[in-house]
Design an enzyme around this catalytic site. Sequence first.
Site, PDB file in Angstrom:
ATOM      1  N   ARG A   1       0.804  -1.231   0.000  1.00  0.00           N
ATOM      2  CA  ARG A   1       0.000   0.000   0.000  1.00  0.00           C
ATOM      3  C   ARG A   1       0.839   1.284   0.000  1.00  0.00           C
ATOM      4  NH1 ARG A   1      -3.091  -3.018   3.630  1.00  0.00           N
ATOM      5  NH2 ARG A   1      -4.921  -3.863   2.605  1.00  0.00           N
TER       6      ARG A   1
ATOM      7  N   LYS B   1       3.094  11.845 -10.746  1.00  0.00           N
ATOM      8  CA  LYS B   1       2.251  10.890 -11.472  1.00  0.00           C
ATOM      9  C   LYS B   1       3.039   9.619 -11.751  1.00  0.00           C
ATOM     10  CE  LYS B   1      -0.113  14.103 -14.522  1.00  0.00           C
ATOM     11  NZ  LYS B   1      -0.429  14.241 -15.944  1.00  0.00           N
TER      12      LYS B   1
ATOM     13  N   GLU C   1      10.595  19.505 -24.778  1.00  0.00           N
ATOM     14  CA  GLU C   1       9.757  19.827 -23.607  1.00  0.00           C
ATOM     15  C   GLU C   1      10.270  21.090 -22.908  1.00  0.00           C
ATOM     16  OE1 GLU C   1       6.937  18.285 -22.780  1.00  0.00           O
ATOM     17  OE2 GLU C   1       7.072  16.276 -23.656  1.00  0.00           O
TER      18      GLU C   1
ATOM     19  N   LYS D   1       7.959  23.668 -14.287  1.00  0.00           N
ATOM     20  CA  LYS D   1       6.971  22.587 -14.141  1.00  0.00           C
ATOM     21  C   LYS D   1       6.486  22.507 -12.691  1.00  0.00           C
ATOM     22  CE  LYS D   1       5.324  18.038 -14.767  1.00  0.00           C
ATOM     23  NZ  LYS D   1       5.355  16.687 -15.284  1.00  0.00           N
TER      24      LYS D   1
ATOM     25  N   GLU E   1      -4.296  18.017 -11.090  1.00  0.00           N
ATOM     26  CA  GLU E   1      -4.663  18.233 -12.481  1.00  0.00           C
ATOM     27  C   GLU E   1      -6.160  18.478 -12.672  1.00  0.00           C
ATOM     28  OE1 GLU E   1      -3.390  15.134 -15.190  1.00  0.00           O
ATOM     29  OE2 GLU E   1      -2.721  16.644 -16.600  1.00  0.00           O
TER      30      GLU E   1
ATOM     31  N   ARG F   1      -3.018  23.020 -14.685  1.00  0.00           N
ATOM     32  CA  ARG F   1      -1.930  22.111 -15.078  1.00  0.00           C
ATOM     33  C   ARG F   1      -2.034  21.734 -16.554  1.00  0.00           C
ATOM     34  NH1 ARG F   1       0.266  17.250 -11.190  1.00  0.00           N
ATOM     35  NH2 ARG F   1       1.711  16.265 -12.620  1.00  0.00           N
TER      36      ARG F   1
ATOM     37  N   ASN G   1       0.198  20.913 -21.446  1.00  0.00           N
ATOM     38  CA  ASN G   1      -0.154  20.142 -22.644  1.00  0.00           C
ATOM     39  C   ASN G   1      -0.019  20.934 -23.930  1.00  0.00           C
ATOM     40  OD1 ASN G   1      -0.816  17.502 -21.781  1.00  0.00           O
ATOM     41  ND2 ASN G   1      -2.591  18.367 -20.734  1.00  0.00           N
TER      42      ASN G   1
ATOM     43  N   HIS H   1       0.703  19.245 -27.242  1.00  0.00           N
ATOM     44  CA  HIS H   1       0.449  17.814 -27.039  1.00  0.00           C
ATOM     45  C   HIS H   1      -0.822  17.298 -27.715  1.00  0.00           C
ATOM     46  CE1 HIS H   1       3.789  18.045 -24.279  1.00  0.00           C
ATOM     47  NE2 HIS H   1       3.697  16.757 -24.001  1.00  0.00           N
TER      48      HIS H   1
ATOM     49  N   HIS I   1       0.325  14.281 -29.675  1.00  0.00           N
ATOM     50  CA  HIS I   1      -0.145  12.910 -29.428  1.00  0.00           C
ATOM     51  C   HIS I   1      -0.764  12.321 -30.687  1.00  0.00           C
ATOM     52  CE1 HIS I   1      -0.481  13.630 -24.818  1.00  0.00           C
ATOM     53  NE2 HIS I   1       0.652  13.018 -25.110  1.00  0.00           N
TER      54      HIS I   1
ATOM     55  N   HIS J   1       8.387  11.120 -28.823  1.00  0.00           N
ATOM     56  CA  HIS J   1       7.404  12.007 -28.209  1.00  0.00           C
ATOM     57  C   HIS J   1       7.779  13.495 -28.352  1.00  0.00           C
ATOM     58  CE1 HIS J   1       4.444  13.474 -25.366  1.00  0.00           C
ATOM     59  NE2 HIS J   1       5.412  14.061 -24.674  1.00  0.00           N
TER      60      HIS J   1
HETATM   61  N1  LIG Z   1       4.861  10.888 -14.944  1.00  0.00           N
HETATM   62  C1  LIG Z   1       4.861  11.941 -15.711  1.00  0.00           C
HETATM   63  O1  LIG Z   1       4.431  13.020 -15.321  1.00  0.00           O
HETATM   64  C2  LIG Z   1       5.413  11.819 -17.089  1.00  0.00           C
HETATM   65  C3  LIG Z   1       5.656  12.979 -17.847  1.00  0.00           C
HETATM   66  C4  LIG Z   1       6.225  12.838 -19.106  1.00  0.00           C
HETATM   67  C5  LIG Z   1       6.512  11.581 -19.603  1.00  0.00           C
HETATM   68  N2  LIG Z   1       6.263  10.483 -18.850  1.00  0.00           N
HETATM   69  C6  LIG Z   1       6.569   9.134 -19.356  1.00  0.00           C
HETATM   70  O2  LIG Z   1       7.960   9.038 -19.608  1.00  0.00           O
HETATM   71  C7  LIG Z   1       8.181   8.014 -20.566  1.00  0.00           C
HETATM   72  C8  LIG Z   1       9.236   8.454 -21.552  1.00  0.00           C
HETATM   73  O3  LIG Z   1      10.434   8.663 -20.847  1.00  0.00           O
HETATM   74  P1  LIG Z   1      11.840   8.618 -21.565  1.00  0.00           P
HETATM   75  O4  LIG Z   1      11.794   9.391 -22.813  1.00  0.00           O
HETATM   76  O5  LIG Z   1      12.842   8.967 -20.534  1.00  0.00           O
HETATM   77  O6  LIG Z   1      11.947   7.093 -22.040  1.00  0.00           O
HETATM   78  P2  LIG Z   1      12.736   5.814 -21.461  1.00  0.00           P
HETATM   79  O7  LIG Z   1      12.624   5.714 -20.012  1.00  0.00           O
HETATM   80  O8  LIG Z   1      12.252   4.647 -22.258  1.00  0.00           O
HETATM   81  O9  LIG Z   1      14.244   6.098 -21.866  1.00  0.00           O
HETATM   82  C9  LIG Z   1      14.598   6.195 -23.221  1.00  0.00           C
HETATM   83  C10 LIG Z   1      15.756   5.256 -23.579  1.00  0.00           C
HETATM   84  O10 LIG Z   1      16.961   5.802 -23.063  1.00  0.00           O
HETATM   85  C11 LIG Z   1      17.685   4.812 -22.334  1.00  0.00           C
HETATM   86  N3  LIG Z   1      18.439   5.550 -21.320  1.00  0.00           N
HETATM   87  C12 LIG Z   1      17.963   6.137 -20.205  1.00  0.00           C
HETATM   88  N4  LIG Z   1      18.920   6.856 -19.605  1.00  0.00           N
HETATM   89  C13 LIG Z   1      20.038   6.709 -20.337  1.00  0.00           C
HETATM   90  C14 LIG Z   1      21.355   7.220 -20.250  1.00  0.00           C
HETATM   91  N5  LIG Z   1      21.696   8.094 -19.294  1.00  0.00           N
HETATM   92  N6  LIG Z   1      22.246   6.844 -21.182  1.00  0.00           N
HETATM   93  C15 LIG Z   1      21.891   6.028 -22.212  1.00  0.00           C
HETATM   94  N7  LIG Z   1      20.663   5.521 -22.368  1.00  0.00           N
HETATM   95  C16 LIG Z   1      19.746   5.865 -21.433  1.00  0.00           C
HETATM   96  C17 LIG Z   1      16.633   3.880 -21.826  1.00  0.00           C
HETATM   97  O11 LIG Z   1      17.157   2.597 -21.549  1.00  0.00           O
HETATM   98  C18 LIG Z   1      15.645   3.861 -22.990  1.00  0.00           C
HETATM   99  O12 LIG Z   1      16.073   2.929 -23.947  1.00  0.00           O
HETATM  100  C19 LIG Z   1       6.831   7.727 -21.199  1.00  0.00           C
HETATM  101  O13 LIG Z   1       6.372   6.484 -20.766  1.00  0.00           O
HETATM  102  C20 LIG Z   1       5.941   8.829 -20.679  1.00  0.00           C
HETATM  103  O14 LIG Z   1       4.607   8.431 -20.535  1.00  0.00           O
HETATM  104  C21 LIG Z   1       5.718  10.589 -17.617  1.00  0.00           C
HETATM  105 ZN   LIG Z   2       5.271  15.586 -23.227  1.00  0.00          ZN
END
Ligand SMILES: NC(=O)c1ccc[n+]([C@@H]2O[C@H](COP(=O)([O-])OP(=O)(O)OC[C@H]3O[C@@H](n4cnc5c(N)ncnc54)[C@H](O)[C@@H]3O)[C@@H](O)[C@H]2O)c1
Ligand SMILES: [Zn+2]
Length: 383
Positions: free
Chosen positions: A133, A155, A197, A239, A249, A253, A257, A260, A264, A276
């Site tokens: 939990r 989130k 971003e 942010k 949200e 907030r 977007n 986006h 998207h 993205h």
């Molecule tokens: N929670 C939130 O508020 C929020 C906001 C924006 C995005 N997200 C989420 O984030 C995700 C995308 O994140 P991302 O773009 O970081 O993708 P990711 O976590 O898949 O990382 C991208 C790639 O980079 C590699 N990698 C990571 N760090 C590295 C480093 N230092 N050196 C070499 N390779 C490295 C990873 O192994 C992966 O292959 C999505 O799922 C999205 O929904 C969440």
């Molecule tokens: Zn985004």
Amino acid sequence: MTGQFATGQVAAQVHIPPMPARSAGYDVVIRAGVLDELAPHAAATGAARYVIIADDNVSRLFGEAARASLQQAGLVTDLVAFPAGEAHKTRETWQRLGDRMLALGCGRDSCIIALGGGVTGDLAGFVAATFMRGVPFLQVPTTLLAMIDASVGGKTGVDTAAGKNLIGAFHAPTVVLADPRVLNTLPSRELRSGLAEAIKHGAILDAEYLAWIEEAGPALRRGDEASLEHLVRRSVEIKAGVVAEDPLEHGRRAILNFGHTVGHALEQLSAYDIPHGFAVGIGMVVEASIGEVLGITAGDVRQQLARVLRLLELPAAPGAVLAPQLFQAMLLDKKARRARPRAVLLSATGSVAPTNDGGWTHEVSEDVLAEALHSTLSGSRFV
Ligand SMILES: NC(=O)c1ccc[n+]([C@@H]2O[C@H](COP(=O)([O-])OP(=O)(O)OC[C@H]3O[C@@H](n4cnc5c(N)ncnc54)[C@H](O)[C@@H]3O)[C@@H](O)[C@H]2O)c1
Ligand SMILES: [Zn+2]
């Protein structure tokens, strides 16, 4: 039989007072080399044992060293890896990670360390939100996108066949440690995707910051440590400021977007082939153009956005996409209402245009979209 237990007047409802808030505020520490201080930050949670969750790429790059540093500090630590990629941000992976923690004998006094990009932060954060939990967790973002976006705001969640991030929870970390040095190993596409971003943060709230990004463009592309550190700090401030005003949200907030709604839709039309941030970059240009058509956005915004995007080797035009298809894809967006997509629009660089009724998203018709697309079609693509 029931009458046997009747003792006269029994209240039909019982009021339960609010639960004490689980989440205090937390710090985002942004400094080159801060990863070396992971052990004292982890120890500050007072947990009995630690589980570092990382995808297999990040596990290979930084996982062992992180585990060794915690163990040297006398902390009982395991490193658990999962296959990299959005395709693994699922309930199946969530289940496997939780089961693994149970097999290791982890209890409520455990602490999770999410070491990686946004996929890891969302997934490991959701494990932390639900394991016993809820256990504390640290965010150690290793992509630029995770540093300036995914790790701030609390989130967490996973994707399902029906869509992205549909199952999840709000669960704040105890601390976020962002070390720009780890970005050295990040592939260029990932770095540029994150930069989009940051451009968005400047576009919605800080014109001076956007101008700085333009000036620092070449240094940022080179991966200059001091420039990246400044970028992460300013983006996190922006942010965090928005999130603080609307943590769950419900309203403002939504301005995060910007870019986006179209972004998207472009991701979806490309079957998620386009990163993205690239899609959001193009989305910002198209949404600036939509704002121009509607007489809401000043004419220089689109030019400036396109210029900064190109400087950072990001695409600034949508290519050969057709308005009806894009419109249909935009209707899948969560902000759509009454068969009309909605988008965040700027009045000028650094300022979001509210609607007449105090909302933050404007309705977009297919005709307006078609006209906006038409004027953005000339532009170069870097994918
Ligand atoms: N929670 C939130 O508020 C929020 C906001 C924006 C995005 N997200 C989420 O984030 C995700 C995308 O994140 P991302 O773009 O970081 O993708 P990711 O976590 O898949 O990382 C991208 C790639 O980079 C590699 N990698 C990571 N760090 C590295 C480093 N230092 N050196 C070499 N390779 C490295 C990873 O192994 C992966 O292959 C999505 O799922 C999205 O929904 C969440
Ligand atoms: Zn985004």
